[in-house]
Design a protein around this motif. Structure first.
Motif, mmCIF file in Angstrom:
data_model
loop_
_atom_site.group_PDB
_atom_site.id
_atom_site.type_symbol
_atom_site.label_atom_id
_atom_site.label_comp_id
_atom_site.label_asym_id
_atom_site.label_seq_id
_atom_site.Cartn_x
_atom_site.Cartn_y
_atom_site.Cartn_z
ATOM 1 N N ASP A 121 66.116 42.857 -45.375
ATOM 2 C CA ASP A 121 66.330 44.282 -45.597
ATOM 3 C C ASP A 121 66.477 44.527 -47.099
ATOM 4 O O ASP A 121 67.314 43.883 -47.743
ATOM 5 C CB ASP A 121 67.634 44.691 -44.881
ATOM 6 N N LEU A 122 65.692 45.414 -47.646
ATOM 7 C CA LEU A 122 65.823 45.750 -49.065
ATOM 8 C C LEU A 122 66.550 47.090 -49.147
ATOM 9 O O LEU A 122 66.142 48.040 -48.480
ATOM 10 C CB LEU A 122 64.432 45.849 -49.696
ATOM 11 N N VAL A 123 67.616 47.142 -49.932
ATOM 12 C CA VAL A 123 68.414 48.376 -50.020
ATOM 13 C C VAL A 123 68.317 48.894 -51.459
ATOM 14 O O VAL A 123 69.164 48.581 -52.303
ATOM 15 C CB VAL A 123 69.883 48.120 -49.628
ATOM 16 N N PRO A 124 67.283 49.667 -51.754
ATOM 17 C CA PRO A 124 67.051 50.070 -53.141
ATOM 18 C C PRO A 124 67.627 51.433 -53.527
ATOM 19 O O PRO A 124 67.655 51.762 -54.717
ATOM 20 C CB PRO A 124 65.529 50.125 -53.232
ATOM 21 N N ASN A 125 68.071 52.216 -52.567
ATOM 22 C CA ASN A 125 68.531 53.569 -52.926
ATOM 23 C C ASN A 125 69.884 53.543 -53.603
ATOM 24 O O ASN A 125 70.183 54.392 -54.442
ATOM 25 C CB ASN A 125 68.607 54.454 -51.683
ATOM 26 N N HIS A 126 70.709 52.563 -53.223
ATOM 27 C CA HIS A 126 72.071 52.525 -53.744
ATOM 28 C C HIS A 126 72.557 51.089 -53.766
ATOM 29 O O HIS A 126 72.030 50.237 -53.044
ATOM 30 C CB HIS A 126 73.006 53.365 -52.861
ATOM 31 N N THR A 127 73.582 50.821 -54.555
ATOM 32 C CA THR A 127 74.253 49.521 -54.518
ATOM 33 C C THR A 127 75.654 49.759 -53.954
ATOM 34 O O THR A 127 76.026 50.884 -53.608
ATOM 35 C CB THR A 127 74.407 48.909 -55.927
ATOM 36 N N SER A 128 76.419 48.690 -53.915
ATOM 37 C CA SER A 128 77.863 48.835 -53.661
ATOM 38 C C SER A 128 78.538 49.242 -54.967
ATOM 39 O O SER A 128 78.034 48.943 -56.058
ATOM 40 C CB SER A 128 78.407 47.489 -53.198
ATOM 41 N N HIS A 187 76.462 59.831 -54.638
ATOM 42 C CA HIS A 187 76.362 58.885 -53.513
ATOM 43 C C HIS A 187 75.859 59.655 -52.303
ATOM 44 O O HIS A 187 76.600 60.415 -51.691
ATOM 45 C CB HIS A 187 77.715 58.213 -53.218
ATOM 46 N N LEU A 188 74.597 59.462 -51.959
ATOM 47 C CA LEU A 188 74.063 60.174 -50.792
ATOM 48 C C LEU A 188 74.666 59.638 -49.501
ATOM 49 O O LEU A 188 74.639 60.295 -48.476
ATOM 50 C CB LEU A 188 72.538 60.061 -50.737
ATOM 51 N N PHE A 189 75.220 58.414 -49.569
ATOM 52 C CA PHE A 189 75.866 57.851 -48.379
ATOM 53 C C PHE A 189 77.372 57.790 -48.671
ATOM 54 O O PHE A 189 77.915 58.770 -49.178
ATOM 55 C CB PHE A 189 75.200 56.515 -48.005
ATOM 56 N N ASN A 190 78.062 56.672 -48.441
ATOM 57 C CA ASN A 190 79.505 56.788 -48.638
ATOM 58 C C ASN A 190 79.895 56.630 -50.106
ATOM 59 O O ASN A 190 79.075 56.268 -50.953
ATOM 60 C CB ASN A 190 80.283 55.874 -47.660
ATOM 61 N N GLU A 191 81.133 56.879 -50.415
ATOM 62 C CA GLU A 191 81.520 56.931 -51.832
ATOM 63 C C GLU A 191 81.552 55.546 -52.474
ATOM 64 O O GLU A 191 81.759 55.417 -53.667
ATOM 65 C CB GLU A 191 82.870 57.619 -51.981
ATOM 66 N N HIS A 192 81.340 54.509 -51.665
ATOM 67 C CA HIS A 192 81.230 53.149 -52.217
ATOM 68 C C HIS A 192 79.775 52.735 -52.384
ATOM 69 O O HIS A 192 79.489 51.568 -52.600
ATOM 70 C CB HIS A 192 81.963 52.157 -51.303
ATOM 71 N N GLN A 193 78.867 53.697 -52.256
ATOM 72 C CA GLN A 193 77.431 53.408 -52.344
ATOM 73 C C GLN A 193 76.769 54.309 -53.399
ATOM 74 O O GLN A 193 76.014 55.222 -53.064
ATOM 75 C CB GLN A 193 76.761 53.643 -50.982
ATOM 76 N N PRO A 194 77.025 54.041 -54.689
ATOM 77 C CA PRO A 194 76.433 54.894 -55.725
ATOM 78 C C PRO A 194 74.906 54.784 -55.754
ATOM 79 O O PRO A 194 74.356 53.687 -55.663
ATOM 80 C CB PRO A 194 77.041 54.339 -57.019
ATOM 81 N N ASP A 195 74.240 55.934 -55.856
ATOM 82 C CA ASP A 195 72.771 55.952 -55.876
ATOM 83 C C ASP A 195 72.243 55.449 -57.213
ATOM 84 O O ASP A 195 72.743 55.835 -58.284
ATOM 85 C CB ASP A 195 72.252 57.389 -55.667
ATOM 86 N N LEU A 196 71.197 54.625 -57.138
ATOM 87 C CA LEU A 196 70.551 54.124 -58.356
ATOM 88 C C LEU A 196 69.611 55.180 -58.925
ATOM 89 O O LEU A 196 69.061 56.007 -58.193
ATOM 90 C CB LEU A 196 69.756 52.855 -58.026
ATOM 91 N N ASN A 197 69.428 55.090 -60.236
ATOM 92 C CA ASN A 197 68.516 55.998 -60.934
ATOM 93 C C ASN A 197 67.182 55.290 -61.124
ATOM 94 O O ASN A 197 67.024 54.443 -62.005
ATOM 95 C CB ASN A 197 69.131 56.367 -62.294
#
Ligand code: BGC
Length: 560
Positions: A121-128, A187-197
């Motif tokens: 699974d590649l999770v590119p929209n956000h990190t932890s 963070h489009l998801f939870n507040e521990h998942q900041p969106d990458l630019n």
């Protein structure tokens, strides 16, 4: 880096002969059965209550016997697990509760030895927020280049105390959180998942390197998370449209869903995959508003496939099912891809439960709001067996979610105090979230967690899981497990050598079609039994049934 395809964990192409292409080989992913593993809930090898990679390794023979072509593993990377691992702290390390990177490499090699491919699974929209980049960003002053890897911006209002936009998080509440220095991060998801630019070149370079890391270590493909969310409107406008769980854009100029800019990112990834030998692939989790928009993701230099969630969301009505099938087959063919079929995954209510609810029930809210006595579990189980035969007979690739082969229902009555999904808290307890489909798998009739591990699992299992365990079902011809084994074996001999499907002209309440091999598939959604065509009945969803096809029953027939 080894792009020659000679590394020990790479598989030779597992091609199948093809009647529709004059015998030319086709890549495995076009027609494969992919089995989704949510590691945390699959098998616990060390008794700590959490599933792990060594647990999964111990179950590989079971998966080989099931007959699958590939495993898709949900994120197994280092993560605080605030969103079940979709909050990645290090994309090149394994979460220690799941094991060690060497366990992952060993698992890939062992799967390959069994002829099973591996999709990670590649999770590119956000990190932890625990990712080194985010930690650097928040310990650096505003304006520091490390902040540009995320969307960190001043707020609105005279003192910047209002969020930069009115965007709403997919899990509920504002999509912005304020940092101690006064700036806000998205963070489009939870507040521990900041969106990458994704306009930042370092972000692009880093993910290209992550792809290479997993390809070099034997990955055969990637399931790309939130593929429709990577690009954001650089003007950061306010927007009236609320982001809902698994949202899709309903118009082309949405500020963060399905924006045209994201396609160049995908093309760069595809070039990397194409530089490797073997059929490496990418499947997009893209929730977009039209088949025309979805087709853009499937251009020859972009994704190989995209999940088709229409099938999952289609009600148990024959005209709706027929339309969903025809649309998916036609649209995939138009762009040279094949359709994907999904009935369940780690984000939705398991389909034996969905199918046991009255038509048009909003199953997400039903989990919490009920009324729970409208559930007809036996009906749902019967329909789920028919749906399995339907799905496994369709052209293209099929994704089976762990436990689906056992016919596991949703554990809709989990006590509120065990809920772990961030949706529960972030929705202010308005939505129960997705834990009910993530309950640990029962492997044995008995034992504290029915063979999941030595002790209790991280979520409680209902007592009914004992009789639904793999042990209880194996060898029982009437079981869901044996139905799936038989269907996958027959699929390999009768249904994967072409991609042809012709709808048969039938009563409105029946779904019936013929595949290129001549096999006919019949699903009876009418209120009365129907006659089957004369010929060999290869398989029926009701074990041991003979004579007319019963209500909510499916059959594969080789006409005389
Ligand atoms: C995944 C979810 C996850 C979300 C955020 C989804 O598409 O399937 O489980 O919560 O992405 O990463």
């Amino acid at each position: 880096m080894n792009r020659s395809g000679n590394d020990s964990t790479s598989q030779p192409q597992s091609d199948s002969p093809d009647s529709t292409t004059g015998g030319n080989p086709v890549p495995w992913w076009r027609r494969g059965v992919v089995y989704q593993v949510y590691v945390r809930s699959y098998a616990d090898s060390n008794g700590d209550g959490t599933g792990d990679i060594n647990g999964l390794r111990s179950r590989l023979p079971y998966l080989a016997e099931l007959g699958i072509d590939a495993i898709w593993v949900n994120p197994w990377y280092k993560s605080p697990l605030t969103d079940g691992g979709y909050d990645v702290a290090d994309y090149r390390e394994i979460e220690e509760r799941y094991g060690h990177i060497d366990d992952a490499f060993a698992m890939i090699a062992e799967a390959h030895e069994l002829g099973i491919k591996l999709i990670t699974d590649l999770v590119p929209n956000h990190t932890s927020d625990q990712h080194a980049w985010f930690q650097e960003a928040i310990s650096s002053p505003p304006g520091h280049p490390s902040r540009d890897r995320y969307h960190i911006r001043p707020g609105k209002g005279p003192d910047g105390s209002e969020p930069p936009t009115n965007w709403v998080s997919v899990f509920g509440g504002s999509a912005w959180k304020r940092l101690d220095d006064g700036e806000w991060f998205l963070h489009l998801f939870n507040e521990h998942q900041p969106d990458l630019n994704w306009t930042n070149p370092e972000v692009r370079a880093e993910f290209e390197s992550i792809l290479e890391f997993w390809l070099d270590n034997g990955a055969d493909g990637f399931r790309v998370d939130v593929a429709h969310g990577l690009a954001k409107d650089p003007a950061f406008p306010d927007d009236e449209e609320v982001a809902v769980l698994l949202a899709s854009a309903t118009r082309p100029d949405h500020p963060f869903w399905d924006r045209d800019e994201l396609h160049q990112i995908v093309r760069d990834w595809r070039a990397i995959l194409d530089s490797y030998e073997g059929d490496r692939m990418m499947v997009a989790e893209a929730w977009v508003n039209s088949q025309d928009r979805l087709a853009l993701y499937l251009r020859p230099d972009e994704y190989h496939q995209s999940f088709n969630f229409d099938f999952l969301q289609t009600e148990w009505r024959a005209p709706d099912i027929r339309a969903a099938i025809v649309d998916a087959v036609t649209n995939a063919a138009a762009v040279g891809s094949t359709p994907t079929w999904v009935l369940s995954n780690h984000d939705v209510v398991r389909h034996p439960t969905r199918l046991g609810l009255p038509l048009d029930t909003d199953w997400r809210s039903w989990l919490l709001d009920g009324p729970h006595d409208i559930l007809d579990a036996d009906l749902g189980a019967r329909r789920a067996r028919a749906a399995a035969l339907l799905m496994l007979s369709l052209p293209g690739s099929t994704y089976i979610y762990q436990g689906e082969e056992l016919g596991l229902p949703e554990v809709w009555d989990l006590p509120l105090d065990v809920l772990d999904d961030p949706v529960w808290e972030q929705s202010n307890h308005q939505s129960k979230g997705r834990d009910g489909c993530r309950v640990p798998i029962p492997w044995t009739r008995d034992g504290e967690s029915f063979g999941f591990g030595d002790g209790p699992g991280w979520l409680p299992q209902p007592a009914s899981f004992g009789e639904l365990s793999a042990e209880a079902q194996a060898g029982d011809p009437a079981s869901s497990l044996e139905l799936h084994r038989a269907a996958i074996a027959l699929r390999a001999t009768h249904l994967v050598h072409d991609e042809e499907l012709t709808m048969l002209d039938t009563d409105d309440h029946i779904v019936a079609f013929r595949r290129g091999s001549g096999v006919e598939v019949w699903v009876n959604l009418s209120g009365a039994p129907i006659e089957l065509p004369a010929g060999d009945v290869l398989l029926r969803s009701v074990a041991g049934a003979t004579g007319p096809l019963g209500v909510d029953e499916a059959a594969w027939v080789l006409p005389a």
